[in-house]
Design a protein around this motif. Sequence first.
Motif, PDB file in Angstrom:
ATOM      1  N   GLU A  10       2.309  -0.885  -5.713  1.00 28.04           N
ATOM      2  CA  GLU A  10       3.341  -0.807  -4.997  1.00 28.04           C
ATOM      3  C   GLU A  10       3.165  -1.324  -3.378  1.00 28.04           C
ATOM      4  O   GLU A  10       1.553  -1.796  -3.224  1.00 28.04           O
ATOM      5  CB  GLU A  10       3.309   0.651  -4.434  1.00 28.04           C
ATOM      6  N   ARG A  13       4.802  -6.521  -5.152  1.00 27.11           N
ATOM      7  CA  ARG A  13       5.310  -7.031  -5.164  1.00 27.11           C
ATOM      8  C   ARG A  13       6.313  -8.758  -5.302  1.00 27.11           C
ATOM      9  O   ARG A  13       6.225  -9.439  -6.682  1.00 27.11           O
ATOM     10  CB  ARG A  13       7.091  -5.998  -5.750  1.00 27.11           C
ATOM     11  N   ASP A  31      11.326  -1.687 -11.686  1.00 29.26           N
ATOM     12  CA  ASP A  31      10.558   0.023 -11.080  1.00 29.26           C
ATOM     13  C   ASP A  31      10.260   0.681 -12.112  1.00 29.26           C
ATOM     14  O   ASP A  31      11.337   1.251 -12.985  1.00 29.26           O
ATOM     15  CB  ASP A  31      11.259   0.275  -9.939  1.00 29.26           C
ATOM     16  N   THR A  40       6.140  -2.081 -10.193  1.00 28.54           N
ATOM     17  CA  THR A  40       6.711  -2.816 -10.632  1.00 28.54           C
ATOM     18  C   THR A  40       5.609  -3.829 -11.262  1.00 28.54           C
ATOM     19  O   THR A  40       4.636  -3.773 -11.706  1.00 28.54           O
ATOM     20  CB  THR A  40       6.996  -4.200  -9.701  1.00 28.54           C
TER      21      THR A  40
END
Length: 446
Positions: A10, A13, A31, A40
């Motif tokens: 997290e 991305r 996700d 992701t």
Amino acid sequence: MRYLEIAVPEGRRRAVLDVLEDEGIEYVASDETSGRARTTVVRFPVPIRAVEPILDRLSEAGIDDARVVVIDAETVVSSEFDDLLEQYSHGGASGVRTSRQVLRTKADELTPAFSIYVVMLLISAVVATAGLLSDSPAVVVGSMVIAPLLGPALAANVGIVTGDDELRSTGFRYQVVGVAVVISASIGLALLARLAGLEPAGIDIVVVAELQERVSPNLFSLAVALGAGIAGILSLTRGFSEAIVGVMIAAALIPPSAAVGITTAWGMYGAAVGAFVLVVVNVLSINAAALLTLWVAGYRPQGLFEVSPTRTATFTYATIFGVGLLVLAAPLAGITLVEFQTTQLNSTAEEAVDEVLEDPQYDGLEAESVEVRLDDAYPLRSIDRVVVTVRGLDPGPEPELGERVHERVDANADGSPIVEVRYVVAEERGNERADRLTVTRTVDGS
């Protein structure tokens, strides 16, 4: 082609997607929720040559904690992928060089579990020892097929160039243990064979052809090990047959190691030293050739002045391998020189014998054989004597013959070798000739 799946933690991305977009790579991002946190997952196809640079760029962008899965892809139908393929093939055929990351995984997979490794080497040692004692090339070749030596030989050097300390130490540890296991098992089996009378004690065991070539190695022995190291890396990086290359590496290590054990069991420690030198030379040669091939193939720190954790290790091990080979090449060169002199002297002696026997007084004699023999001071042997065998119906010892042959040989050879003339007396039986007696005369020129 390869299909990559990257699980991005997290908050990372955007950094990953920026790298992919900059490279012009088609991707799918979704996700997903894992057992630990929301992540992701990014999936995309790439040419083989693109795997390493893309993963390197992601690492430079600080994405070191992402989980990456690399999968083989049969085909990709996409105009954008075709452009990417052309970009990484540099206008030619698509590249097939394995990435450093995949290379490390393949090297690790080729290294078996330690228990399996030891058991297979014990079996290989038994087969090799039996083959050497029975002078059976087929059995010796069988021992090479069994030995799982490819993985450790490659893992050590892949670990060096990729900075994987665990892989490097595992590779070297397996190599050392492997040689020790084969030597120890061979000593035990050879002792049992000797005590059981399967091979009589007191004989010169190294006269066995399969042993003789391994207790007094020459410079040409390096060719097998160097070729094995180069072929091993090429099989790993270019997809060649790994099984065949594994046999080649085993050929450089298993029979010489078994020869060390056999000669030690027979108390022929000079011959054992010669065989052990060959083992060490072959180990160094395989590793040196593998490391050099990896370097030439591009698996090295980039940039002349780049500070890399693998650069120092690569240069250090390359220096160790190189110095070790140079030191051990000296005795091998000496053995090679003696072999060359032996061949030359044998030719000279044959010509000398033919010239002497042309004299009318030796009309009843003909040359049976001319042989140059070396002493038993393994591994650095020297020329001991020239043995000339002549045949006739009633030759009898001819003092002048030995002296004349010695004169001719001495005039065309370095030093003053002993000439031993053996007379084989033959008798006629109808149309057949049978040997019935051998008389020997030795001339040393003193």
